[in-house]
Design an enzyme around this catalytic site. Structure first.
Site, short mmCIF file in Angstrom:
data_model
loop_
_atom_site.label_atom_id
_atom_site.label_comp_id
_atom_site.label_asym_id
_atom_site.label_seq_id
_atom_site.Cartn_x
_atom_site.Cartn_y
_atom_site.Cartn_z
N CYS A 1 40.04 59.16 48.29
CA CYS A 1 40.89 60.74 48.52
C CYS A 1 42.09 61.01 48.23
O CYS A 1 42.42 62.63 48.87
CB CYS A 1 40.88 61.41 50.15
SG CYS A 1 41.30 59.79 51.08
N ARG B 1 57.68 67.28 58.49
CA ARG B 1 57.76 67.92 57.33
C ARG B 1 58.56 68.91 56.99
O ARG B 1 58.75 68.95 56.20
CB ARG B 1 56.36 67.61 56.38
CG ARG B 1 55.18 66.61 56.41
CD ARG B 1 54.06 66.81 55.20
NE ARG B 1 53.47 65.15 55.71
CZ ARG B 1 52.79 64.63 54.41
NH1 ARG B 1 52.33 65.76 53.75
NH2 ARG B 1 52.02 63.55 54.71
N ARG C 1 47.44 65.01 44.12
CA ARG C 1 46.80 66.47 43.15
C ARG C 1 48.29 67.19 43.54
O ARG C 1 48.61 67.74 42.73
CB ARG C 1 45.78 66.78 44.48
CG ARG C 1 45.38 67.88 43.98
CD ARG C 1 43.92 68.63 44.61
NE ARG C 1 44.87 68.45 46.26
CZ ARG C 1 45.44 69.56 46.79
NH1 ARG C 1 45.97 71.34 46.12
NH2 ARG C 1 45.55 70.03 47.90
N ARG C 2 48.51 67.66 44.84
CA ARG C 2 49.65 68.93 44.88
C ARG C 2 50.65 68.14 43.27
O ARG C 2 51.36 68.57 43.93
CB ARG C 2 50.30 68.68 46.14
CG ARG C 2 49.16 69.42 46.99
CD ARG C 2 49.71 69.46 48.38
NE ARG C 2 48.71 69.98 48.92
CZ ARG C 2 48.14 69.04 50.89
NH1 ARG C 2 48.72 68.31 51.28
NH2 ARG C 2 47.24 69.96 51.44
N LYS D 1 38.37 65.92 54.09
CA LYS D 1 38.78 65.61 52.97
C LYS D 1 39.38 64.24 53.50
O LYS D 1 39.32 63.35 51.91
CB LYS D 1 40.15 66.42 52.57
CG LYS D 1 41.44 66.30 53.60
CD LYS D 1 42.40 67.76 52.97
CE LYS D 1 43.34 67.03 54.39
NZ LYS D 1 44.05 65.40 53.96
N ASP D 2 39.18 63.93 54.21
CA ASP D 2 39.82 62.18 54.99
C ASP D 2 38.98 61.49 54.38
O ASP D 2 38.75 60.47 54.52
CB ASP D 2 40.23 61.77 56.21
CG ASP D 2 41.77 62.83 56.15
OD1 ASP D 2 42.35 63.08 54.85
OD2 ASP D 2 42.03 63.13 57.69
N ARG E 1 56.10 61.27 53.79
CA ARG E 1 54.77 61.15 54.73
C ARG E 1 54.83 62.04 56.29
O ARG E 1 56.59 62.41 56.32
CB ARG E 1 54.62 59.47 54.98
CG ARG E 1 53.27 58.95 53.85
CD ARG E 1 52.28 59.09 53.89
NE ARG E 1 51.28 59.40 55.23
CZ ARG E 1 50.76 58.44 55.57
NH1 ARG E 1 51.22 57.05 54.93
NH2 ARG E 1 49.93 58.55 56.56
#
Length: 314
Positions: free
Chosen positions: A239, A146, A122-123, A74-75, A140
């Protein structure tokens, strides 16, 4: 011959690369490479997203410091890179997102005004669609950091968020899937293009490296993520764009669904298409990916998706 495998040095990158490299033919050496995304703590939207976790690894590949580079797919930028070949796309891990909340809470259980952290536009958009009352916080950091912000620091128990949203694939690869309090369904929370798959890159023409990694290529996943990434390219979105695309090969068909969001959750444009497969030959899978992506991009653009993507960059 020892194959030198380049990877980012995060716990997740090392875990997924080490597990994958164990399937390569011959001896391997893991080489840690520090990327811009590892050192710059700006938000992904500020960094621009595209390539921040990839460019330095590709440089190491091209200058001969490593023979293979492993990325979270995805990156990966959608444009081809000169001198580099995508030698394998691994079988996708569970692509869904996971909510990791305090006290075992689900998304529906979170109190009004709860703080939910994510670094993904997106989230952010999806959370605002599902729960407009939440305070969505741009964060981040690596996975353990996280998790600690929502579920408590292992040493002090302190936290400053009520929940975070993370990729379930990453939690599984780190052995932390039990920290998920809810797995979010793909209907309401479709994921980022290529989420859950790994990309294996080599130098163009390096037959030894190609042979070493060949058995890790998974044709159905390659076709699915190709379709997803073609949507990303067709909308000229990076992305870090508020865009979801999920495809899969099942029941003799390739299915694709894609959604572009306004980052504030106020609007979205969706498209879904399918292609009936006569075979699973690489050439037909590639044609199927191209077909469904082209139709999805046309529908999304007709619906105003380009405006949503451009607004997210502003």
């Amino acid at each position: 011959m020892t194959i030198r495998v380049g990877t980012r040095g995060s716990a997740l990158a090392l875990a997924q690369t080490t597990a994958l490299a164990a399937r390569f033919a011959g001896e391997v050496e893991i080489v840690e490479i520090t990327t811009q995304g590892d050192t710059d703590r700006s938000s992904l939207s500020q960094l621009g997203g595209t390539g921040v976790f990839v460019s330095t690894l590709r440089d190491a590949l091209l200058d001969g410091r490593v023979d293979v580079a492993v990325h979270s797919m995805k990156d990966l930028p959608t444009a081809p890179a000169a001198g580099i070949e995508l030698a394998a796309v691994t079988k996708r891990e569970d692509a869904r997102d996971a909510l990791c909340a305090r006290d075992g809470l689900t998304l529906a259980d979170l109190p009004e005004g709860a703080k939910v952290g994510t670094g993904s536009p997106r989230r952010m958009a999806q959370l605002r669609v599902a729960r407009p009352d939440l305070e969505v916080v741009d964060i981040r950091g690596n996975v353990p950091t996280r998790l600690a912000r929502a579920q408590g620091d292992p040493q002090t128990g302190e936290r400053d968020l009520d929940a975070v949203v993370l990729a379930l694939a990453g939690l599984k690869r780190l052995g932390l899937e039990d920290r998920a309090t809810e797995v979010l369904d793909l209907i309401d929370f479709p994921t980022a293009p290529a989420q859950g798959a790994l990309a294996v890159e080599i130098r163009d023409g390096d037959g030894a490296a190609r042979a070493a990694v060949a058995k890790t290529d998974h044709a159905p996943t390659r076709a699915a993520v190709d379709a997803e990434r073609r949507v990303l390219a067709g909308l000229e979105a990076g992305c870090a764009a508020p865009l979801a695309a999920h495809a899969e090969v099942a029941d003799g068909m390739l299915f694709l669904s894609a959604i572009a969001y306004a980052t504030d959750g106020s609007s979205r444009v969706a498209a879904s298409h399918a292609y009936t497969l006569d075979s699973t030959r690489a050439s037909e899978l590639e044609e199927a990916a191209r077909d469904v992506a082209d139709r999805a991009v046309t529908e999304l653009l007709d619906g105003g998706a380009a405006d949503l993507v451009q607004a997210a960059r502003a």
